[in-house]
Design an enzyme around this catalytic site. Structure first.
Site, PDB file in Angstrom:
ATOM      1  N   GLU A  29       0.823  -1.210   0.000  1.00 23.60           N
ATOM      2  CA  GLU A  29       0.000   0.000   0.000  1.00 23.60           C
ATOM      3  C   GLU A  29       0.857   1.261   0.000  1.00 23.60           C
ATOM      4  O   GLU A  29       2.043   1.228   0.339  1.00 23.60           O
ATOM      5  CB  GLU A  29      -0.959  -0.001   1.197  1.00 23.60           C
ATOM      6  CG  GLU A  29      -0.252   0.066   2.536  1.00 23.60           C
ATOM      7  CD  GLU A  29      -0.951   0.960   3.529  1.00 23.60           C
ATOM      8  OE1 GLU A  29      -1.239   2.127   3.198  1.00 23.60           O
ATOM      9  OE2 GLU A  29      -1.180   0.495   4.669  1.00 23.60           O
ATOM     10  N   LYS A 162      -2.984  -0.660  15.409  1.00 22.81           N
ATOM     11  CA  LYS A 162      -2.291   0.107  16.433  1.00 22.81           C
ATOM     12  C   LYS A 162      -3.155   0.259  17.672  1.00 22.81           C
ATOM     13  O   LYS A 162      -4.383   0.307  17.588  1.00 22.81           O
ATOM     14  CB  LYS A 162      -1.956   1.489  15.881  1.00 22.81           C
ATOM     15  CG  LYS A 162      -0.853   1.431  14.845  1.00 22.81           C
ATOM     16  CD  LYS A 162       0.081   2.622  14.992  1.00 22.81           C
ATOM     17  CE  LYS A 162       1.318   2.410  14.172  1.00 22.81           C
ATOM     18  NZ  LYS A 162       1.094   2.713  12.761  1.00 22.81           N
TER      19      LYS A 162
HETATM   20  N1  PSU Z   1      -2.026   1.954  10.462  1.00 18.84           N
HETATM   21  C1  PSU Z   1      -0.704   2.193  10.519  1.00 18.84           C
HETATM   22  N2  PSU Z   1      -0.106   2.950   9.579  1.00 18.84           N
HETATM   23  C2  PSU Z   1      -0.807   3.491   8.542  1.00 18.84           C
HETATM   24  C3  PSU Z   1      -2.205   3.213   8.476  1.00 18.84           C
HETATM   25  C4  PSU Z   1      -2.780   2.451   9.449  1.00 18.84           C
HETATM   26  O1  PSU Z   1      -0.072   1.703  11.420  1.00 18.84           O
HETATM   27  O2  PSU Z   1      -0.231   4.191   7.710  1.00 18.84           O
HETATM   28  C5  PSU Z   1      -2.992   3.721   7.302  1.00 18.84           C
HETATM   29  C6  PSU Z   1      -3.353   2.542   6.384  1.00 18.84           C
HETATM   30  O3  PSU Z   1      -3.236   2.958   5.045  1.00 18.84           O
HETATM   31  C7  PSU Z   1      -4.791   2.258   6.726  1.00 18.84           C
HETATM   32  C8  PSU Z   1      -5.297   3.664   7.015  1.00 18.84           C
HETATM   33  O4  PSU Z   1      -5.509   1.639   5.696  1.00 18.84           O
HETATM   34  O5  PSU Z   1      -4.238   4.269   7.722  1.00 18.84           O
HETATM   35  C9  PSU Z   1      -6.572   3.689   7.804  1.00 18.84           C
HETATM   36  O6  PSU Z   1      -7.024   4.988   7.844  1.00 18.84           O
HETATM   37  P1  PSU Z   1      -8.540   5.306   8.265  1.00 18.84           P
HETATM   38  O7  PSU Z   1      -8.616   4.978   9.720  1.00 18.84           O
HETATM   39  O8  PSU Z   1      -8.706   6.756   7.975  1.00 18.84           O
HETATM   40  O9  PSU Z   1      -9.411   4.429   7.419  1.00 18.84           O
END
Ligand code: PSU
Ligand code: MN
Length: 314
Positions: A29, A162
Site C-alpha cells: 500500500e 495500532k
Molecule cells: N495503520 C498504521 N499505519 C498506517 C495506516 C494504518 O499503522 O499508515 C494507514 C493505512 O493505510 C490504513 C489507514 O488503511 O491508515 C486507515 O485509515 P482510516 O482509519 O482513515 O481508514
C-alpha cells in the site's frame, strides 16, 4: 486519462505477466509511504519492501493513483512522487473523486485491497490495518478497511492494528463482517508496536503453507468475495518498550482531544505523535514490521502459487 471504457486500472507489464503465469505477486500500500512514515525513511522503506518481496522470489505491486489512473505496480519515479509529500490519502470512497479530478493519491488498505483484487492479486502486505477508533460509539469512526475486507478477495498480512484504536472492538467488528483472522504462529492478536495486543484469536496458522491453504480455502468454500487477515506479530525482542508505548499513547489521545482532530486525520496525527514521543523508537519498529510482513506475504504468495499449480495439474 481513464475515459475510455474498460481502461480504469493500469497493471504493470511485470505484474500482469506474472499473474498470467499463475506466479506470486504481493500488493503493497502507499498510504504508509505518504502518511505513515516521515521523509526520507518512507521512500527508502517503500523501495526496500519491494526489494524484500523480490528477494523472496515474488513480484511486488505497489498500488496508488497517479494522475487519476489507479495503478497496480509502480515505476521508480511514481514511488518517489508518493514519498515527496502532499499526496492525498485515498480510502475506497475517495477513488472515484481522485480519478475524476485526475489527481494523485496514496491508497489505504481498503483502496489498495480493492485495486489489487481487481488486478487479480491475492496477497497484500502492510504494517497495520485501520479499525474501530476509541470513542467510536460517539464518533462512528470505523475504518473503511474493515468493510472493504469483507467484500474483497485479498489476504492482508499485517501486525494487527495500532493501540491508538480500540483493538477488541476492531476484532468484534471483523467477526460481525465475517472476515477470517488468523495469527501467524500465535493465538494472540498482535498489537503492532507490541507483540501481543492482549486480545485472543480463535485461529492460527503454523507456517506459510498453511496460510496459503487458508487463502485457497476461502475461495473454495464459495467465500471468494471475502478477504482475510493474517496477523504477524513483531518478535518480542524487537517490540517497543511497553512503558514508553503506554505513555506515548496516553499523551497522543489527550492531544487529539485537545486539538479536536477528527476523521481521516486521526491516524496520521497519532502516528506522528508516537514517533516524536518515543524519540523515533516507534519508527524503527514500524519499519521492521513492514519488512517482516512483506517477506512473509511473499512466502505465502509463493506457497499459494504452488497450490494453484497443483490444482491445475489435476
Ligand atoms: N495503520 C498504521 N499505519 C498506517 C495506516 C494504518 O499503522 O499508515 C494507514 C493505512 O493505510 C490504513 C489507514 O488503511 O491508515 C486507515 O485509515 P482510516 O482509519 O482513515 O481508514
Ligand atoms: Mn476514520
Amino acid at each position: 486519462m481513464g475515459d475510455a471504457p474498460g481502461v480504469n486500472l493500469e497493471v504493470s507489464a511485470e505484474v500482469r505477466d506474472t499473474l498470467g503465469d499463475g506466479g506470486p505477486v504481493v500488493a503493497l500500500e502507499s498510504t504508509l509511504i505518504s502518511h505513515g512514515l516521515p521523509h526520507p525513511n518512507n521512500l527508502d522503506l517503500a523501495r526496500e519492501a519491494e526489494d524484500i518481496v523480490r528477494a523472496e522470489g515474488a513480484v511486488p505491486a505497489t498500488v496508488a493513483v497517479i494522475g487519476g489512473v489507479p495503478k497496480v505496480g509502480l515505476v521508480p519515479d511514481e514511488l518517489e512522487l508518493l514519498g515527496d509529500g502532499g499526496v492525498p490519502k485515498l480510502s475506497i470512497r475517495d477513488l472515484p473523486s481522485a480519478i475524476a479530478k485526475g489527481s494523485h493519491g496514496a491508497t489505504t488498505v481498503a483502496a489498495t485491497a480493492h485495486l489489487a483484487a481487481r488486478a487479480g492479486v491475492r496477497l497484500f502486505a502492510t504494517g497495520g490495518l485501520g479499525g474501530v477508533h476509541r470513542g467510536a460509539r460517539e464518533s462512528w469512526d470505523i475504518s473503511a478497511d474493515l468493510a472493504a475486507l469483507s467484500r474483497t478477495p485479498v489476504a492482508v498480512v499485517c501486525s494487527g492494528v495500532k493501540s491508538i484504536l480500540d483493538v477488541p472492538a476492531t476484532l468484534e467488528h471483523l467477526e460481525t463482517l465475517g472476515v477470517p483472522v488468523a495469527g501467524f504462529r500465535t493465538l494472540r492478536f498482535p498489537g503492532f508496536y507490541l507483540t501481543d495486543s492482549g486480545s485472543q484469536l480463535d485461529w492460527s496458522v503454523e507456517d506459510e503453507e498453511e496460510a496459503a491453504r487458508l487463502v485457497a480455502a476461502t475461495g473454495r468454500i464459495g467465500q471468494d468475495g471475502c478477504g482475510l487477515v493474517i496477523a504477524n506479530p513483531i518478535p518480542e525482542n524487537e517490540q517497543l518498550d511497553r512503558d514508553l508505548h503506554d505513555r506515548a499513547l496516553e499523551e497522543g489521545l489527550d492531544e487529539l482531544k485537545r486539538q479536536g482532530i477528527r476523521g481521516k486525520d486521526v491516524t496520521p496525527f497519532l502516528l506522528t505523535h508516537f514517533r516524536e514521543a518515543t524519540g523515533g523508537a516507534s519508527l524503527g519498529v514500524n519499519e521492521q514490521i513492514i519488512r517482516n510482513n512483506a517477506s512473509l506475504a511473499a512466502r505465502i504468495a509463493i506457497a499459494l502459487a504452488r497450490i494453484k499449480a497443483r490444482e491445475r495439474a489435476l
